[in-house]
Scaffold this active site. Sequence first.
Site, PDB file in Angstrom:
ATOM      1  N   LEU A   1       0.654  -1.056   0.475  1.00 51.98           N
ATOM      2  CA  LEU A   1      -0.041   0.017  -0.203  1.00 51.98           C
ATOM      3  C   LEU A   1       0.489   1.257   0.054  1.00 51.98           C
ATOM      4  CD1 LEU A   1      -2.515  -0.355   2.625  1.00 51.98           C
ATOM      5  CD2 LEU A   1      -2.922  -1.122  -0.088  1.00 51.98           C
ATOM      6  N   ASP A   2       0.376   2.322  -0.696  1.00 55.00           N
ATOM      7  CA  ASP A   2       0.854   3.509  -0.564  1.00 55.00           C
ATOM      8  C   ASP A   2       1.181   3.631   0.857  1.00 55.00           C
ATOM      9  OD1 ASP A   2       1.648   3.987  -3.482  1.00 55.00           O
ATOM     10  OD2 ASP A   2      -0.515   4.876  -3.711  1.00 55.00           O
ATOM     11  N   ARG A   3       2.332   4.851   1.240  1.00 58.47           N
ATOM     12  CA  ARG A   3       2.612   5.463   2.570  1.00 58.47           C
ATOM     13  C   ARG A   3       1.787   6.311   3.354  1.00 58.47           C
ATOM     14  NH1 ARG A   3       4.112   9.628   5.694  1.00 58.47           N
ATOM     15  NH2 ARG A   3       3.779  11.341   3.695  1.00 58.47           N
TER      16      ARG A   3
ATOM     17  N   THR B   1      -1.945   5.410   1.996  1.00 58.72           N
ATOM     18  CA  THR B   1      -3.711   4.634   2.151  1.00 58.72           C
ATOM     19  C   THR B   1      -2.992   3.917   3.254  1.00 58.72           C
ATOM     20  OG1 THR B   1      -2.902   4.978  -0.406  1.00 58.72           O
ATOM     21  CG2 THR B   1      -4.305   2.768   0.684  1.00 58.72           C
TER      22      THR B   1
ATOM     23  N   ARG C   1      -5.425   6.233  -8.212  1.00 60.05           N
ATOM     24  CA  ARG C   1      -5.260   7.475  -7.835  1.00 60.05           C
ATOM     25  C   ARG C   1      -5.008   7.984  -9.258  1.00 60.05           C
ATOM     26  NH1 ARG C   1       0.146   7.936  -4.701  1.00 60.05           N
ATOM     27  NH2 ARG C   1      -0.035  10.357  -4.519  1.00 60.05           N
TER      28      ARG C   1
END
Length: 673
Positions: free
Chosen positions: A72-74, A76, A203
Amino acid sequence: MIPRLPLSELFPDFHPAWILAEDEDLIVIDKPAFMSTHAPEADRIDDAVTRLRAFLRGRGDADDYLGIHQRLDRDTSGVLLFTRRREANAAVARQFEGRTAQKTYVAAVAGFGDRAPRGTLRHRLVPAPGGAMRAIAEAGAGPEDRRPARWERGRAREDRGRAREDRGAAGALAITRYRLLERRGDRALLELRPETGRTHQLRVQLAAIGLPIAGDTLYGGAEAPRLLLHAAELRLDHPTTGAAATFRSPLPAAFAAWLSAAPADPYAGGVAAVERAMREAAERRYGVARAGDTTALRLVHGAGDGLPGVSVDLYGEHLVVSLFGAGEGEPGAPPRDVVLDAAHRLGAKGVYLKVRPKHASVIVDARREEFAPRHAVRGESAPEELTVLEHGLPFKVRLGDGLSTGIFLDQRENRRRVRELAGGARVLNLFAYTGAFTVAAVAGGARESVTVDVSRGAIAWARDNLDAIGADPAAHVVVEADVFPWLKAAAQAGQRFDLIVLDPPSFATTKKSRFSAASDFGALAALAFRLLAPGGRLLACTNHRGIARARFRRHLHEAAREAGCDVVQMKDLPDPVDFPSEPGMESHLKSVLATVGAAGAPAVKGAPAVKGAPAVKGAPAVKGASAVKGASAVKGAQAVRAPKGAPLPRGAKPGGARRGPAASARAARRGAR
């Protein structure tokens, strides 16, 4: 021994409540926002994998193995699964790689309008500048594909087959299905199910159709306290039993708060709510606090951490709370006792208070009890002088001596950069205050340094900081002088430096001059550029909130041209993680590292290009001072050794800033960071 706050409670390795499910094969966590899944840097300790492994070891697990199958993105939050046994990897990998593991996200968007309540997004993603991605709609595809409520697995398999067929085409195919969950006015929550796994897929696809996720600064999202994207659910077959397994994470409160669009009072919930917000903010500083080499950092940075008007700084075992803006009891003012009680409950030995009015000019004496009580207002007071660590370097601070403590914490990472650049360099530190940048340069191997500040008390403090790391006073001199005339005299004397640090206050007043960063920074930078040696670097900083980053860079470009310098690189430097900017606002601190070409700044016409220069006649030095040749190159400048017991100006306190209205106002303005 340097005191430290016990870290196990405020900065635990991992919160057990974050674990959603666990057995011999799997462990599933609820990853908070602002935490990376797995940091590529070997020395990083604040990513989910490293912290979870530390937690497993801490509870006595013999094996801390974690298999990574999703990221997961930082920014998110939500469901994140790891395998606990290598034997489980193959079955889990097949499901993620084959897209049979179903992932469901929730995103907050603005401007939903009259779009269909459900649909399918199909784009091809290609890299874009700045680490972003760009979405290109497939030829012949409609704006949204209106589909029935049921998302069939059969169609998903068709789409995966199509993706395999189109691998050779330009860009990677991205397919996402969306469904409207809730809408209030122009704001909406969307359920998202990606059928492909591409970098930034959700996104960039939402941004491509005019619905960037709230809080997504990279893709133009609406203002929000964080990226409002949450991994809400994960479905897959258990790797050993084959049974269907579903893991869910509740939607964070930030989503409902944003959807309502109602301004919330973060202090309305009293001490418990403010303490909770402070602990959440502290959690984001885990990597700094647990690194082991830093005992001073910012725990709460105002609206950037959801507590406007308040900052909380950690110094060893003590906290310093600053209240900004309106006075006590006025509209918008944080409730003083609530904030102080909440801070004390974090486990600090004592809590100090600094009150910073909106207009610093009202402060005549920054040491008045009204603005800066000398002793802790909660718990025990610290010693009058305390040593803290920053990246392993010791600095002396005074928590009860006015509004400033002796070190500006927002410059921590810039000091680290100076340390990395200083090897073998001749360094000049201007508006040096207590010399923290010089300490970093000396620790990095600077061969010589000159530290300049107009305050005798600050410059004596700088000498103490340098002595604490064993700096040779003959090579690393401190000078009491007004920076503007000192720079002009140094240029006329032909002095050159490999690295110059220029971090002036937003406003400053001396007996002979006034300085405003808004109007005077360009002229100041031009004087500094003239002192750069060929290939030299200028680190320029301002915390003036009225100077935008773009304008700041223009000042520097114009200053370099005026000085005749060829700037080959001008690089914006990021802020430390403990100073997040207010949502929708630019950071208060702007830092730029400018490098001049090998040809360097030309020598001032008629000035001898020699290393150093004799001091101007009549520039006295305090008894016992040793100076780098030419350091005191301005009439009235003093190279200050200031040993303990040395006489100070009338009204000055040992180690403190010069007393009086001008110096006190200057200290107050510099300290409001």
